[in-house]
Design a protein around this motif. Structure first.
Motif, PDB file in Angstrom:
ATOM      1  N   MET A  75       0.845  -1.196   0.000  1.00 28.19           N
ATOM      2  CA  MET A  75       0.000   0.000   0.000  1.00 28.19           C
ATOM      3  C   MET A  75       0.879   1.245   0.000  1.00 28.19           C
ATOM      4  N   THR A  76       0.387   2.276  -0.644  1.00 22.25           N
ATOM      5  CA  THR A  76       1.091   3.555  -0.599  1.00 22.25           C
ATOM      6  C   THR A  76       0.753   4.257   0.712  1.00 22.25           C
ATOM      7  N   GLY A 135      -6.967   4.670   4.838  1.00 21.71           N
ATOM      8  CA  GLY A 135      -7.555   3.493   5.469  1.00 21.71           C
ATOM      9  C   GLY A 135      -7.572   3.588   6.978  1.00 21.71           C
ATOM     10  N   THR A 192      -0.523   7.091   1.026  1.00 27.74           N
ATOM     11  CA  THR A 192      -1.848   7.703   0.890  1.00 27.74           C
ATOM     12  C   THR A 192      -2.934   6.698   1.269  1.00 27.74           C
ATOM     13  N   GLY A 193      -2.794   5.483   0.783  1.00 28.26           N
ATOM     14  CA  GLY A 193      -3.768   4.437   1.121  1.00 28.26           C
ATOM     15  C   GLY A 193      -3.751   4.092   2.589  1.00 28.26           C
TER      16      GLY A 193
END
Length: 109
Positions: free
Chosen positions: A54-55, A62, A57-58
């Motif tokens: 995951m980045t 999240g 940002t994610g």
């Protein structure tokens, strides 16, 4: 509908079983809140340990959604418990009716 109240007022009677039930329900919901927060921690921890693709940002989105959602659930549980605790007050006319019923029961025995 009664105002939210967490404390007992002096000179009033309360249904203790209803108060205990409200507290238990709120405690169960708080357990769910802590589990949701633990999941948010797990998302961030897995990114810090480079165990996910995951980045950032994610991860932030999240975990942020989980944290905000858990805070909303905690607020809901607290407000609901306050209302249920306020509704556990026994009205004066109900107390008098119970006393009359109890006197009638004692007279027949």
């Amino acid at each position: 509908m009664k105002k939210i109240s967490f404390r007992k007022e002096a000179g009033k009677q309360y249904d203790e079983s209803a108060r205990n039930l409200a507290k238990r329900k709120c405690a169960m919901i708080y357990l769910v809140v802590f589990y949701i927060l633990y999941q948010a921690y797990g998302i961030v921890d897995s990114k810090l340990m480079n165990e996910t693709t995951m980045t950032w940002t994610g991860v932030i989105l999240g975990a942020g959604i989980l944290v905000i959602g858990s805070l909303i659930v905690a607020a809901f549980a607290t407000i609901k418990m306050g209302k249920e605790l306020a509704e556990s007050e026994i009205a004066e006319d109900q107390i008098e009716a119970d006393e009359v019923h109890q006197d009638e029961t004692c007279d027949t025995n």
